[in-house]
Design a protein around this motif. Structure first.
Motif, PDB file in Angstrom:
ATOM      1  N   ASN A 156     -30.045  36.323  15.835  1.00  0.00           N
ATOM      2  CA  ASN A 156     -30.276  36.060  14.412  1.00  0.00           C
ATOM      3  C   ASN A 156     -29.009  35.583  13.717  1.00  0.00           C
ATOM      4  O   ASN A 156     -29.063  34.727  12.840  1.00  0.00           O
ATOM      5  N   THR A 157     -27.863  36.144  14.111  1.00  0.00           N
ATOM      6  CA  THR A 157     -26.601  35.697  13.510  1.00  0.00           C
ATOM      7  C   THR A 157     -26.330  34.237  13.880  1.00  0.00           C
ATOM      8  O   THR A 157     -25.967  33.432  13.028  1.00  0.00           O
ATOM      9  N   ILE A 158     -26.559  33.911  15.155  1.00  0.00           N
ATOM     10  CA  ILE A 158     -26.341  32.518  15.577  1.00  0.00           C
ATOM     11  C   ILE A 158     -27.265  31.569  14.816  1.00  0.00           C
ATOM     12  O   ILE A 158     -26.826  30.557  14.270  1.00  0.00           O
ATOM     13  N   TYR A 159     -28.565  31.922  14.731  1.00  0.00           N
ATOM     14  CA  TYR A 159     -29.506  31.073  13.982  1.00  0.00           C
ATOM     15  C   TYR A 159     -29.069  30.960  12.535  1.00  0.00           C
ATOM     16  O   TYR A 159     -29.117  29.883  11.944  1.00  0.00           O
ATOM     17  N   GLY A 160     -28.666  32.079  11.965  1.00  0.00           N
ATOM     18  CA  GLY A 160     -28.225  32.086  10.568  1.00  0.00           C
ATOM     19  C   GLY A 160     -27.037  31.175  10.356  1.00  0.00           C
ATOM     20  O   GLY A 160     -26.983  30.414   9.380  1.00  0.00           O
ATOM     21  N   MET A 161     -26.106  31.198  11.296  1.00  0.00           N
ATOM     22  CA  MET A 161     -24.917  30.345  11.179  1.00  0.00           C
ATOM     23  C   MET A 161     -25.297  28.872  11.317  1.00  0.00           C
ATOM     24  O   MET A 161     -24.744  28.019  10.649  1.00  0.00           O
TER      25      MET A 161
END
Lengths: 280, 277
Positions: A156-161
């Motif tokens: 989720n952090t990667i997608y968010g970034m």
């Protein structure tokens, strides 16, 4: 992409939900009551033996008793301790790693093979290894929690970034912000709703893994261990039922707290926006 | 082509050119030479796809041009200069939705250099200048499009740049709001004595606002004409637009742009038809 239509439909849905929330709660309570009554009747009438299904009233009484039972509460506390520590370590590692992998294309492609290999390993399959290396104490539980909750938060952090608007980043840079400053004050807050969704998923996974580890690994302490003992030694289905209900309530409570935090801290995100003063 | 003025030039562009390398090589900017005098309001108008955004990114130091130099106050622009602020076309993407209006402005005010009181003063002053003092605690997404762009302008003003670059800032607001924002820019320029470089595709707007209009060709862009605007100040949305000078100038520019869009330049082939050899 966040389209205007979805945000307004979310908003109107929320507005309608708000006016109906009391009705919804009442209906929910009524449904619950019916289930309890039916279970009570089935048990009392002897259709199903009390050994399999103790009367609801008895189970609820046990729930109340357990909630003031020091031994049981310390077991709950042990589970929650592993849960909190595991989740905190997971968030620290996964968010830092996700920010790194999400903002650097090279790091992302270099790490994909490793991630794709590690991710499908079921955390339960790691229990023998964890016991062998870490024993059956809290460290074992924490390690398993961290391993299993890392993925939702990391991805989720990667997608968010990846979802951070390039114009927002350019804006920060045009006002003289450095790359690091842009990362911390633009990319991170912009990705926060994604990260928080990952944390919510991780929070429930962490509870499942904590109790599973206690059950399967025969951990020294915790809710799972307590249930295992009640099930194996006492022949007391009412107690096991009560503990199961409490485990469910625990999960519900954790989710409720997280939803509350999300509404307070991330109320700006399109899905949570409320129509104030009729703005479009 | 060079622009001669009596005033000192704040921004000087010499031989600026940019080529996007890659599978589809694209020469966005051919050659640009122009200067923006201190205190001037210069508009740049051109057909769509004339490399305006590329040019602004090169001027603001967000991108390094393939060739040429950009001088701001005599010093070459390497990296993002402190004295320059950029207002983007997409206000909704440029404003941070997790910050309030005041928070968005505070973002450009460095904590190390300004006290809390100074920061608040700057926020109040810039919001007052755009007529949004009452909206300080609102979130950008609670405001209309025109108000959001006012917030973006206020943020740029609070940064106290010597030059303001604006990239088609009013392209996505309705006509009424656009007229209001145009007059707002003229008022802001008076109040802060700011130099403004204003990119637009709207010919009337370019003439109405500016002291000088630069007409750009299609990509790879060059300057087709640099026209002085001798319209009386203060400008008036109705009065100025019916003056003969205004009408003639806008027709002249419209013809130039139409010729640009219909005539194929004799210089290298344009856009997609160009292929790397």
């Amino acid at each position: 992409m966040r389209s205007v239509t979805t945000s307004t439909s979310h908003a109107s849905r929320r507005a309608r939900a708000g006016s109906r929330s009391r009705v919804t709660i009442l209906r929910g309570a009524a449904g619950l009551l019916v289930v309890f009554l039916v279970a009570e009747l089935i048990s009392r009438s002897g259709i199903v033996s009390e050994v399999f299904l103790p009367p609801t009233s008895v189970v609820l009484l046990r729930v109340a008793e357990l909630l003031i039972n020091a031994e049981f509460l310390s077991a709950i506390l042990a589970t929650l301790q592993a849960w909190v520590i595991g989740l905190a370590i997971c968030i620290a590692i996964a968010v830092a790693l996700g920010v790194l992998l999400g903002s650097s294309g090279a790091a992302y492609s270099a790490s994909r093979a490793v991630i794709e290999f590690l991710r499908p390993i079921p955390s339960v399959a790691l229990i023998p290894l964890a016991i062998l290396v870490l024993g059956n104490d809290v460290e074992m539980k924490i390690a398993l929690i961290v391993f299993s909750t890392l993925w939702p938060v990391l991805f989720n952090t990667i997608y968010g970034m990846h979802d951070v608007d390039p114009i927002a980043k350019l804006t920060a840079m045009s006002f003289g912000r450095s790359r690091l400053s842009t990362l911390l004050f633009v990319s991170l807050p912009s990705a926060a709703p994604f990260i928080f969704t990952g944390i919510r998923i991780a929070a429930s996974v962490a509870l499942i893994v904590a109790v599973s580890a206690e059950l399967l690994a025969g951990a020294s302490d915790g809710l799972g261990r307590w249930m295992l003992d009640a099930s194996a030694t006492g022949n007391r289905p009412d107690l096991v039922y009560a503990a199961t209900i409490i485990a469910g309530l625990l999960g519900l409570g954790i989710n409720g707290v997280l939803v509350f935090i999300e509404r307070r801290m991330l109320s700006w995100q399109p899905a949570l926006r409320q129509t104030r003063e009729g703005s479009a | 082509m060079s622009v001669t003025t009596t005033r000192t030039d704040l921004l000087t562009i010499e031989g600026l050119g940019h080529v996007y390398e890659g599978k589809q090589r694209h020469e966005a900017i051919g050659r640009l030479d122009f200067a923006v005098p201190e205190g001037a309001f210069v508009s740049i108008v051109g057909p769509s796809g004339c490399g305006k955004t590329t040019m602004l990114r090169c001027l603001s130091g967000l991108m390094s041009p393939t060739r040429g130099t950009v001088l701001l106050g005599g010093a070459p622009v390497i990296g993002v200069p402190r004295d320059l602020a950029l207002v983007f076309q997409d206000y909704s993407r440029s404003l941070f939705p997790w910050r309030t209006v005041a928070g968005n402005i505070a973002f450009v005010l460095p904590r190390k250099q300004l006290s809390a009181a100074e920061r608040k003063e700057r926020i109040d002053e810039s919001l007052d200048a755009v007529g949004l003092s009452a909206a300080a605690d609102k979130y950008p997404w609670q405001l209309s499009g025109g108000m959001q762009q006012r917030v973006a302008i206020a943020r740029a003003l609070a940064y106290r740049p010597t030059i303001l670059l604006m990239d088609e800032p009013f392209a996505s607001v309705d006509a009424q709001t656009r007229a209001e924002l145009e007059d707002l820019m003229l008022a802001v320029r008076q109040r802060f004595g700011m130099t403004i470089l204003f990119v637009t595709h709207d010919i009337d707007e370019s003439v109405y606002l500016a002291d000088r209009v630069l007409v750009l060709s299609k990509s790879p862009s060059t300057i087709v004409a640099s026209l002085e605007v001798n319209l009386p100040s203060p400008r008036d949305q109705v009065g100025t637009r019916e003056l003969d000078d205004f009408v003639q100038l806008r027709s002249k520019i419209a013809r130039m742009i139409r010729d640009q869009s219909t005539r194929r330049p004799s210089a290298p082939a344009i856009g997609d038809s160009e292929s790397p050899s």
